[in-house]
Each structure stands twice: as C-alpha cells, then as structure tokens.
Design an enzyme around this catalytic site. Sequence first.
Site, PDB file in Angstrom:
ATOM      1  N   GLU A  61      -5.920   7.036  -1.021  1.00  0.00           N
ATOM      2  CA  GLU A  61      -5.950   5.804  -0.219  1.00  0.00           C
ATOM      3  C   GLU A  61      -6.541   4.656  -1.020  1.00  0.00           C
ATOM      4  OE1 GLU A  61      -4.307   5.311   2.485  1.00  0.00           O
ATOM      5  OE2 GLU A  61      -3.728   7.416   2.379  1.00  0.00           O
ATOM      6  N   ASP A 115      -4.629   1.252  -1.972  1.00  0.00           N
ATOM      7  CA  ASP A 115      -5.226  -0.052  -1.644  1.00  0.00           C
ATOM      8  C   ASP A 115      -5.307  -0.928  -2.892  1.00  0.00           C
ATOM      9  OD1 ASP A 115      -5.590   0.595   0.998  1.00  0.00           O
ATOM     10  OD2 ASP A 115      -7.753   0.949   0.856  1.00  0.00           O
ATOM     11  N   HIS A 140       1.505   4.378  -2.823  1.00  0.00           N
ATOM     12  CA  HIS A 140       1.552   5.848  -2.699  1.00  0.00           C
ATOM     13  C   HIS A 140       2.734   6.396  -3.484  1.00  0.00           C
ATOM     14  CE1 HIS A 140      -1.703   6.648   0.010  1.00  0.00           C
ATOM     15  NE2 HIS A 140      -1.226   5.908   0.990  1.00  0.00           N
ATOM     16  N   HIS A 174       0.851  -1.199   0.000  1.00  0.00           N
ATOM     17  CA  HIS A 174       0.000   0.000   0.000  1.00  0.00           C
ATOM     18  C   HIS A 174       0.888   1.251   0.000  1.00  0.00           C
ATOM     19  CE1 HIS A 174      -3.376   2.609   1.495  1.00  0.00           C
ATOM     20  NE2 HIS A 174      -2.356   3.244   2.055  1.00  0.00           N
ATOM     21  N   GLU A 175       1.920   1.243   0.837  1.00  0.00           N
ATOM     22  CA  GLU A 175       2.820   2.410   0.897  1.00  0.00           C
ATOM     23  C   GLU A 175       3.612   2.565  -0.405  1.00  0.00           C
ATOM     24  OE1 GLU A 175       2.251   4.396   3.222  1.00  0.00           O
ATOM     25  OE2 GLU A 175       1.161   3.041   4.548  1.00  0.00           O
TER      26      GLU A 175
END
Length: 410
Positions: free
Chosen positions: A354, A358, A280, A276-277
């Site tokens: 977000e 995800d 980003h 997930h990070e």
Amino acid sequence: MSPQTILAILLAATAFSYFFEQSLAWLNIARPRQDIDPRVREYFDPERYAKTVSYQKDKTRLALITASLFTAANLLLLAFGTFGWLENQLAASIGSQLRRALAFYGILYLAMDLATLPVQIYATFRLEARYGFNRTTPKLFIADKIKSLILSALLGAAAISGLVTLVQKMGPNFWIWFAAAAILFILLMNMFYTSLIVPLFNKLRPLPEGELRNAIEAYAQTQNFRLTGIYVIDASKRSSKSNAYFSGIGPKKKIVLYDTLIEKHSIEELVAVLAHEVGHYRHKHIIKSFIASAMQISLILWVFSLFAAAPALSLALGADHYALHLNLLAFAILAGPITSFSSLFSMVTSRRYEYQADAFAARTTSAAAMSSALIRLSADNLSYLYPHPAYVFFNYSHPPLLQRLEHLGV
Ligand SMILES: [Zn+2]
C-alpha cells in the site's frame, strides 16, 4: 498421541484464539484519543470523529458477542464429541466416503450459516443502517444469500471431492496434486474474478465519457496504461461506503472504481486513486501476492498430509472410526493459530505494498491529491483514526490513514 490429549489441545487452541483476538480488539477501543490530528480536521470535525469512535465500538461489541457464542458452541461440540457423533450417524446410512464427506460439510455449513444469520441481519439492517451506510434491501439480502449459498456449495463440493479422490488415488502424496489444483484455481480466479464472479452480484460498466474519463485518459497516456480495463461498479446498491481495487493478471487486468467513490471525490482525487491502483500493477503486487499464497497453501497442505491419516484425530472428535473429513476439521482447528501466523506475513507484505502504491501515485500525480483522496475516503467510511498498533499489526491489510499520510510526507 492419545485422542484425549488431542482433544485437550483442540479445546486449548479454540480458547487461545478467542482470548487472543478479543484482547486485541478490546485494546483497540479501550482508550480512544480525544484530539483530532490537524492534518485531517477538514474532513473529521468533532461530530464525525465521535461517530468513527462509536462505529468502531459498536462493530467490536457485535464481533465480541458473535465470537463468544461461536467459541462457546465450538467448545461444547468438541467436549461432547458431537462432530464424531454426526459422522457415526452418517456412516450408518451412507457407505461412500465421498458422499459422507459432502453430507458432513454440507450440514456443518448450513448449521453455521443459519446460526449466524441473525448477526448478519443485525449487522446489515441495524448497525450499518445506524451509521447511514446500508442501502441493501431485504430482497437484495435474500438474493445475495441464495447466490452465495449456491456458489459456496459448488466450490466447496468441488474442493472436498477433489481432496477425497486424491487421497484415495495418491495416498500420502495427495497434497502435491491438491496444491497444484488449488494454485491453478487461484490463478483462474485472479484472471476471471471480475468477469465471472462479480457480475453475479453487481453490474460493471466501462467508465463513461466525460470530464473524469478525459482526465483519466490523459493520466493513463503518461503511464502507457491501457484504458479498456477501467470499470465502474454499482456498489451503491448495497452500501454507501466507497472503494477501488485492482484485480487480474496479464491481459485480464482490471481497475474497478465504486460508483460511490466517483460520487464523492474530486476529479484530481479520483485520478490519484486510479494512479494508486496502477501503482499496484506497476510494482507487480498481484503476481507477488499470488506466488506468496501459492507457497502458503502448499506449506499448509504438506503439514495437513502429516496428520491426514492419523486415526487419533477422528477419535478425538468423538467418532468410533477414522474419517478423512473429520481429520480435516480437527486439523483446521489446530492450524488456526498457524494459519493466522502465515496470514500475518501477508498482512505485513500487503501494508508495504500500500505504501509503495501510494508513493507511486504521489510521484505520478501529486502527494496532495493522493492524501486528500485518502482523508476523504476515510472520513466517508468512518475509519477509526487511532487504532492500537498491536491490533493493526495482526488485523490491518492496509495501513491506518495517519501512517499513510506520514509516508506521503504530509
Ligand atoms: Zn491499494
């Protein structure tokens, strides 16, 4: 506009913000649902669910009491012209505009910090402790307090000095230079936050050898992601809540995992959180948010430049003369509603980011791992399952759990 009219607008803006925020917070906890969504029942048993509701209610009540006292104090200080009175007193003994501005904000900051100290102590040692989160010792609390006081004094003094000097040297165009300096500062903060600021409060260490590191290495290889930027932070010394974040731009990029997160999640879930990070990073969210906040800051400073020299603002606060720092305070109160509107824009964007992160994690690991990580994280942190949509719209930087699960197709 006369000082009296401006004072009336300042009082109205203060009262409006208070009623608006508190009605949303009340709406949020007014009628908690009784049912527990079947997708999360494994981690949210009835006892835990009841705990999330009462945690949310306790936090809302504390925030309501704090906001009520803060608003009442602000209304009184405005109505009695106390801010202007303070400036009049300072002007009698301090000639330099810069030193007066520093003294003025120094006094306000200390007064506000002292006034809210009982709330901070209650929140940490009673409220958070009641739900088993607090691990901060009184000694650590005091050390944190001293460090953040010094840090705010340094940064605040630099910002005020910069502003006063630029207004004196550049006149009405000061905002362009100040915006440029502020943007440069945010860029440097983005780059060095984890290496300069975080170590003042926490210990960061590279992810140690072992099963988790091997799994993460294997994942990172499939994504061509450099592994040297993955750190573990000792967040457990303050709270048992868990989290992870991405920070930094360019070669300074870092992914930080809380030690509390590693304690509680399976390896598969941790790889999904890491993915997930990385999402980003791959979607360039940090750079995009940086550009958005640069634009936001420039806009707010430009609007401030239109009011910076108007004596009526200082007089409205009760002073007998014009002072830049009083105008800044009056502007901050007036701009409250405007800035919450522009922060609304960044909230909407952040929630979209977000979902994208995800989805990236689901694509590169699995939707099942990502969703079980999210459910476990929410259960551990006692996240509120059914926040009111209006409250979410104005206050949530991350979408609520159930919406995230829906987007993951779970
Ligand atoms: Zn995220």
